[in-house]
Design an enzyme around this catalytic site. Structure first.
Site, PDB file in Angstrom:
ATOM      1  N   TRP A 140       0.865  -1.180   0.000  1.00 44.09           N
ATOM      2  CA  TRP A 140       0.000   0.000   0.000  1.00 44.09           C
ATOM      3  C   TRP A 140       0.901   1.228   0.000  1.00 44.09           C
ATOM      4  CZ3 TRP A 140      -0.369   4.078   3.546  1.00 44.09           C
ATOM      5  CH2 TRP A 140      -1.291   5.075   3.144  1.00 44.09           C
ATOM      6  N   GLU A 190      -3.018  -2.990  -2.513  1.00 41.66           N
ATOM      7  CA  GLU A 190      -4.150  -2.371  -1.795  1.00 41.66           C
ATOM      8  C   GLU A 190      -4.451  -0.974  -2.328  1.00 41.66           C
ATOM      9  OE1 GLU A 190      -3.466  -1.960   2.402  1.00 41.66           O
ATOM     10  OE2 GLU A 190      -5.470  -1.160   2.782  1.00 41.66           O
ATOM     11  N   LYS A 239      -6.956   2.600  -2.695  1.00 40.96           N
ATOM     12  CA  LYS A 239      -7.617   3.535  -1.793  1.00 40.96           C
ATOM     13  C   LYS A 239      -8.313   4.601  -2.620  1.00 40.96           C
ATOM     14  CE  LYS A 239      -6.622   5.969   2.471  1.00 40.96           C
ATOM     15  NZ  LYS A 239      -5.886   5.796   3.697  1.00 40.96           N
ATOM     16  N   ASP A 254      -9.672  -3.160   1.477  1.00 46.24           N
ATOM     17  CA  ASP A 254      -9.810  -2.551   2.811  1.00 46.24           C
ATOM     18  C   ASP A 254     -11.147  -1.826   2.788  1.00 46.24           C
ATOM     19  OD1 ASP A 254      -9.768  -0.490   4.823  1.00 46.24           O
ATOM     20  OD2 ASP A 254      -7.608  -0.784   5.026  1.00 46.24           O
ATOM     21  N   HIS A 283     -11.677   1.942   2.345  1.00 39.03           N
ATOM     22  CA  HIS A 283     -11.059   2.608   1.200  1.00 39.03           C
ATOM     23  C   HIS A 283     -11.970   2.833   0.006  1.00 39.03           C
ATOM     24  CE1 HIS A 283      -6.643   1.607   2.440  1.00 39.03           C
ATOM     25  NE2 HIS A 283      -7.348   2.160   3.392  1.00 39.03           N
ATOM     26  N   HIS A 342      -8.518  -6.382   4.369  1.00 40.74           N
ATOM     27  CA  HIS A 342      -8.174  -5.550   5.512  1.00 40.74           C
ATOM     28  C   HIS A 342      -9.506  -5.157   6.117  1.00 40.74           C
ATOM     29  CE1 HIS A 342      -3.818  -3.869   4.957  1.00 40.74           C
ATOM     30  NE2 HIS A 342      -3.855  -5.174   5.138  1.00 40.74           N
ATOM     31  N   ASP A 348     -12.099   7.062   6.017  1.00 36.49           N
ATOM     32  CA  ASP A 348     -11.244   5.915   6.330  1.00 36.49           C
ATOM     33  C   ASP A 348     -10.595   6.124   7.702  1.00 36.49           C
ATOM     34  OD1 ASP A 348      -9.554   3.676   6.039  1.00 36.49           O
ATOM     35  OD2 ASP A 348      -7.972   4.929   5.191  1.00 36.49           O
ATOM     36  N   ASP A 366     -10.354   4.182  10.298  1.00 41.04           N
ATOM     37  CA  ASP A 366      -9.711   3.034  10.942  1.00 41.04           C
ATOM     38  C   ASP A 366     -10.177   2.805  12.374  1.00 41.04           C
ATOM     39  OD1 ASP A 366      -7.786   1.822   8.944  1.00 41.04           O
ATOM     40  OD2 ASP A 366      -7.221   3.927   8.812  1.00 41.04           O
ATOM     41  N   ASP A 397      -7.318  -4.197   9.891  1.00 43.24           N
ATOM     42  CA  ASP A 397      -6.550  -2.961   9.744  1.00 43.24           C
ATOM     43  C   ASP A 397      -7.283  -1.798  10.385  1.00 43.24           C
ATOM     44  OD1 ASP A 397      -4.857  -0.956   9.097  1.00 43.24           O
ATOM     45  OD2 ASP A 397      -5.277  -0.938   6.950  1.00 43.24           O
TER      46      ASP A 397
HETATM   47  C1  RNT Z   1      -3.796   2.774   4.688  1.00 43.88           C
HETATM   48  C2  RNT Z   1      -3.923   1.325   4.413  1.00 43.88           C
HETATM   49  C3  RNT Z   1      -2.804   0.475   4.924  1.00 43.88           C
HETATM   50  C4  RNT Z   1      -2.321   0.877   6.301  1.00 43.88           C
HETATM   51  C5  RNT Z   1      -1.303  -0.065   6.895  1.00 43.88           C
HETATM   52  C6  RNT Z   1      -0.671   0.506   8.106  1.00 43.88           C
HETATM   53  O1  RNT Z   1      -4.898   3.497   4.344  1.00 43.88           O
HETATM   54  O2  RNT Z   1      -5.133   0.863   4.903  1.00 43.88           O
HETATM   55  O3  RNT Z   1      -3.164  -0.860   4.881  1.00 43.88           O
HETATM   56  O4  RNT Z   1      -3.379   1.006   7.185  1.00 43.88           O
HETATM   57  O5  RNT Z   1      -0.403  -0.415   5.946  1.00 43.88           O
HETATM   58 ZN    ZN Z   2      -5.470  -1.281   4.871  1.00 48.09          ZN
END
Ligand code: RNT
Ligand code: ZN
Length: 426
Positions: A189, A230, A232, A263, A266, A290, A298, A300, A330
């Site tokens: 990523w 990955e 986004k 993810d 994203h 993720h 996003d 998290d 994640d």
């Molecule tokens: C970031 C991505 C990625 C990170 C990690 C720490 O938006 O989701 O996966 O969260 O690599």
């Molecule tokens: Zn991620």
């Protein structure tokens, strides 16, 4: 209060109830037990890592907020935290490590200089625990990421630095896979993107494609290493364009036989990644998840048992694709007990998969094929009141881990005995 003694009796009743729908709860549990969640090391220390000097989370379009005490400041603290988490989870998990978490032993090692020796103590630790590992290049929190571009930078020096870093992570990940006897996923990523509307997206994407081609030139056996990409939609500071978009990596992965990492923070807030799984699996061998929780963006947040995660699990199970999906978490929340954040999120993900495994898929498909859509809807609603929590409690009991709210006390104890002694957050 959980009454441990009654769980077996409750499970028997739940088993009968599910059997009424033709669902075998024992079988569902044995399938659940084969799911290994890759625990992301970065929840324990707010994506800090162990570089000398400390990497400051920046240049990455991601952000940690909160200042709960007890952050892991050293490798041994982080290992102790992850071991604690694993003891509070039924089943066997994996460790998902970022490159900045190497065992650098006080040396300043540039990212384009990392070697297997910096990760050998992690591999040995994983061997001791009998778990697999996954890996990630760290293309953020670094001066060479500060202008917002890494693998797609127009500056050749910067690009080459990151190409070398990612190449090295592939080599290290392959060695992890070889030594641990289970393929390591190396997930790429990058934060590359721009705050304001760019006029030349094309060149950045051409550069990213070229960088990836160079990175993947060296082949490693699939039984050791799996490469994953990955995407986004946007990040902080890359609101207007992200170079590694979903379309970009989807094209790249299909053409080059790579894994796609989904993810769920994203994408557009109303976009369901659960819906993408059956499309991607037509063209891609394997996916990486993720699992996260975006709140408005996003952000998290800690994973919870919500509709989004349930649909992801259901789509995988309904497609009979558990063996084609690698599951990771994640998120990073520094505002609550970090161990608690891991356990809540990992248990929620497990519960979502259990819920999916307990669906009477034959009955539901039958309704659908016969256009009995009212019956399908009614059944899907009825399933929500079935005793899947009881089945999960039984799974915990069988695994000798805390059942129900018991894990809260365990975490509080760890907070008092270990976390409170760690001193101030830096
Ligand atoms: C970031 C991505 C990625 C990170 C990690 C720490 O938006 O989701 O996966 O969260 O690599
Ligand atoms: Zn991620």
């Amino acid at each position: 209060m959980i009454n441990r003694k009654s769980i077996e009796a409750e499970y028997k009743l739940a088993k009968d109830q599910y059997a009424g729908f033709g669902v075998d709860t024992d079988e569902a549990l044995s399938r659940l037990d084969k799911i290994n969640i890759s625990l992301h090391c970065w929840q324990a220390d707010d994506v800090g890592g162990f570089e000398i000097p400390d990497a400051i989370l920046n240049g990455g379009g991601i952000q940690v907020t909160g200042n709960h005490h007890g952050k892991a400041n050293t490798i041994s603290q982080l290992r102790s935290d992850i071991e604690k988490v694993m003891k509070l989870l039924p089943g066997r998990q994996r460790l998902n490590l970022h490159a900045i978490y190497g065992d650098f032993k006080g040396d300043k090692i540039e990212r384009d200089q990392i070697e297997i020796k910096h990760f050998q103590s992690w591999i040995d630790w994983a061997k001791k625990l009998g778990i697999g590992m996954d890996f990630n290049p760290t293309c953020f929190s670094h001066p060479f990421a500060n202008d917002g571009f890494t693998l797609s930078s127009k500056d050749e020096k910067i690009r080459n630095f990151w190409i070398e870093h990612v190449k090295r992570t592939r080599k290290i990940a392959a060695e992890m896979g070889r030594q641990l006897g289970t393929p390591a996923v190396n997930n790429i990523w990058i934060p590359d993107g721009s705050k304001d509307t760019p006029v030349d997206r094309y060149t950045h994407r051409t550069l990213l494609k070229e960088s990836l081609d160079e990175i993947f030139r060296e082949e490693y056996p699939k039984k050791y290493l799996k490469d994953s990409l990955e995407s986004k939609l946007f990040g902080i500071g890359s609101e207007s364009m992200v170079v590694g978009s979903h379309e970009f990596y989807l094209g790249y992965a299909v053409k080059n036989n790579k894994l796609i990492c989904l993810d769920n923070g994203h994408f557009h807030p109303t976009e369901q990644i659960g819906d993408k799984i059956s499309s991607l699996l037509q063209f891609i061998d394997e996916l990486l998840l993720h699992i996260s929780r975006g709140v408005r963006w996003d952000s998290d947040h800690v994973v919870i048992f919500n509709d989004e995660v349930q649909l992801i699990a259901q789509e995988i199970v309904r497609a009979n694709a558990l063996n084609r999906v690698r599951i990771g978490l994640d998120y990073f929340d520094a505002s609550i007990n970090r161990i608690g954040a891991y356990v809540v999120g990992a248990r929620a993900a497990q519960l979502a998969f259990l819920y999916a495994l307990l669906e009477p898929i034959g009955i539901l498909k039958d309704f659908e094929e016969n256009e009995k859509y009212f019956e399908r809807l009614a059944f899907l609603e009825l399933l929500k009141t079935m005793p899947y929590g009881t089945v999960y409690n039984y799974y915990c009991l069988m695994n000798n881990v805390p059942v129900g709210e018991e894990y809260i006390d365990e975490i509080k104890k760890y907070e008092v005995e270990i976390l409170n002694k760690r001193g101030k957050i830096n």
